[in-house]
Scaffold this motif. Structure first.
Motif, mmCIF file in Angstrom:
data_model
loop_
_atom_site.group_PDB
_atom_site.id
_atom_site.type_symbol
_atom_site.label_atom_id
_atom_site.label_comp_id
_atom_site.label_asym_id
_atom_site.label_seq_id
_atom_site.Cartn_x
_atom_site.Cartn_y
_atom_site.Cartn_z
ATOM 1 N N GLU A 11 0.711 -1.030 0.051
ATOM 2 C CA GLU A 11 -0.010 -0.114 0.049
ATOM 3 C C GLU A 11 1.071 1.290 -0.041
ATOM 4 O OE1 GLU A 11 -4.096 -1.769 2.118
ATOM 5 O OE2 GLU A 11 -2.481 -0.882 3.270
ATOM 6 N N LYS A 15 1.016 4.291 -2.924
ATOM 7 C CA LYS A 15 0.777 5.588 -2.718
ATOM 8 C C LYS A 15 2.114 6.414 -3.269
ATOM 9 C CE LYS A 15 -1.633 5.338 1.534
ATOM 10 N NZ LYS A 15 -1.631 5.341 3.159
ATOM 11 N N HIS A 25 -8.795 6.616 -4.991
ATOM 12 C CA HIS A 25 -7.920 5.681 -4.176
ATOM 13 C C HIS A 25 -8.837 4.731 -3.381
ATOM 14 C CE1 HIS A 25 -3.751 7.442 -4.675
ATOM 15 N NE2 HIS A 25 -4.888 8.693 -4.843
ATOM 16 N N ASP A 26 -9.975 4.837 -3.227
ATOM 17 C CA ASP A 26 -10.998 4.143 -2.275
ATOM 18 C C ASP A 26 -11.290 2.990 -3.165
ATOM 19 O OD1 ASP A 26 -12.497 5.852 -4.164
ATOM 20 O OD2 ASP A 26 -14.367 5.650 -2.791
ATOM 21 N N ALA A 29 -8.318 1.048 -3.326
ATOM 22 C CA ALA A 29 -8.066 -0.092 -2.238
ATOM 23 C C ALA A 29 -8.912 -1.249 -2.202
ATOM 24 C CB ALA A 29 -8.011 1.022 -0.981
ATOM 25 N N SER A 32 -8.321 -3.795 -4.996
ATOM 26 C CA SER A 32 -6.911 -4.308 -4.901
ATOM 27 C C SER A 32 -7.142 -5.583 -3.503
ATOM 28 C CB SER A 32 -5.935 -3.344 -4.309
ATOM 29 O OG SER A 32 -5.605 -2.528 -5.511
ATOM 30 N N ASN A 33 -7.794 -5.069 -2.672
ATOM 31 C CA ASN A 33 -8.043 -5.805 -1.598
ATOM 32 C C ASN A 33 -9.097 -6.891 -1.648
ATOM 33 O OD1 ASN A 33 -6.289 -4.618 0.201
ATOM 34 N ND2 ASN A 33 -7.438 -3.074 0.715
#
Length: 190
Positions: A11, A15, A25-26, A29, A32-33
């Motif tokens: 992470e 960045k 970005h939300d 994330a 990706s998660n």
């Protein structure tokens, strides 16, 4: 340089790499998660519950789909398992050689085939699934009561959104252009 990076290290690297690039970005994330979690869960379940039964993840998912639907066309089994028909063919050959699945011609169309668990396949799933589910419980044991169901609901909403609007979105992005085929492992010779 380490061969494996932790989630936190990855992470931080993301960045740094993205810097001032304008992205959500939300969304990054979250997606990706989802991918990281799916990979970690799959690897854990293969190594804990499936390997002792001599099954790969894909073979288990095919057995699961056939077990749930009792009898299913091969094309629908491939779709439900999230694999290609070609991949399914190899898995079915392996499962047939272990006498876990039987394949028969569709009674209405000889070009289609139906899959069904053999008595041995049914017995395996009845023995294996409780152990598999025990590992599913292990995977989510750090979640507070109710969080596993909340997570399931959230993921269900993502899947439903893609089922309902994904094709339209692809059409908006690609216009009249056909979706290019997936790149294969082999290249055509010139």
């Amino acid at each position: 340089m380490p061969a494996h990076y932790s989630l936190s290290e990855t992470e931080e690297a993301v960045k740094r790499r993205l810097g001032d690039i304008a992205v959500r970005h939300d969304a990054l994330a979250a997606v990706s998660n989802i991918h990281r979690a799916a990979s970690a869960v799959r690897q854990h379940l293969e190594n804990s519950a499936l390997r002792p039964a001599g099954l790969t993840w894909s073979a288990f998912v095919v057995l699961w789909v056939v077990w749930i639907w009792e009898e299913i066309e091969t094309r629908h089994a491939a779709s439900e398992a999230g694999i290609s028909k070609g991949t399914l063919t190899g898995i079915i050959k392996t499962l047939e050689s272990r006498d876990l699945v039987e394949r028969r011609q569709h009674p209405d169309d000889g070009r289609r085939a139906l899959l069904k668990l053999t008595p041995e396949g049914l017995s395996l799933m009845e023995r294996l699934f409780p152990a598999f589910n025990g590992e599913e419980a292990f995977v989510v044991e750090e979640l507070a009561p109710g969080e596993a169901l909340q997570l399931a609901d959230t993921l269900r909403r993502i899947v439903t959104h893609l089922e309902e609007k994904g094709e339209e979105r692809r059409g908006d992005l690609l216009g009249d252009e056909p979706v290019p085929p997936r790149p294969g492992g082999r290249r055509r010779s010139s």
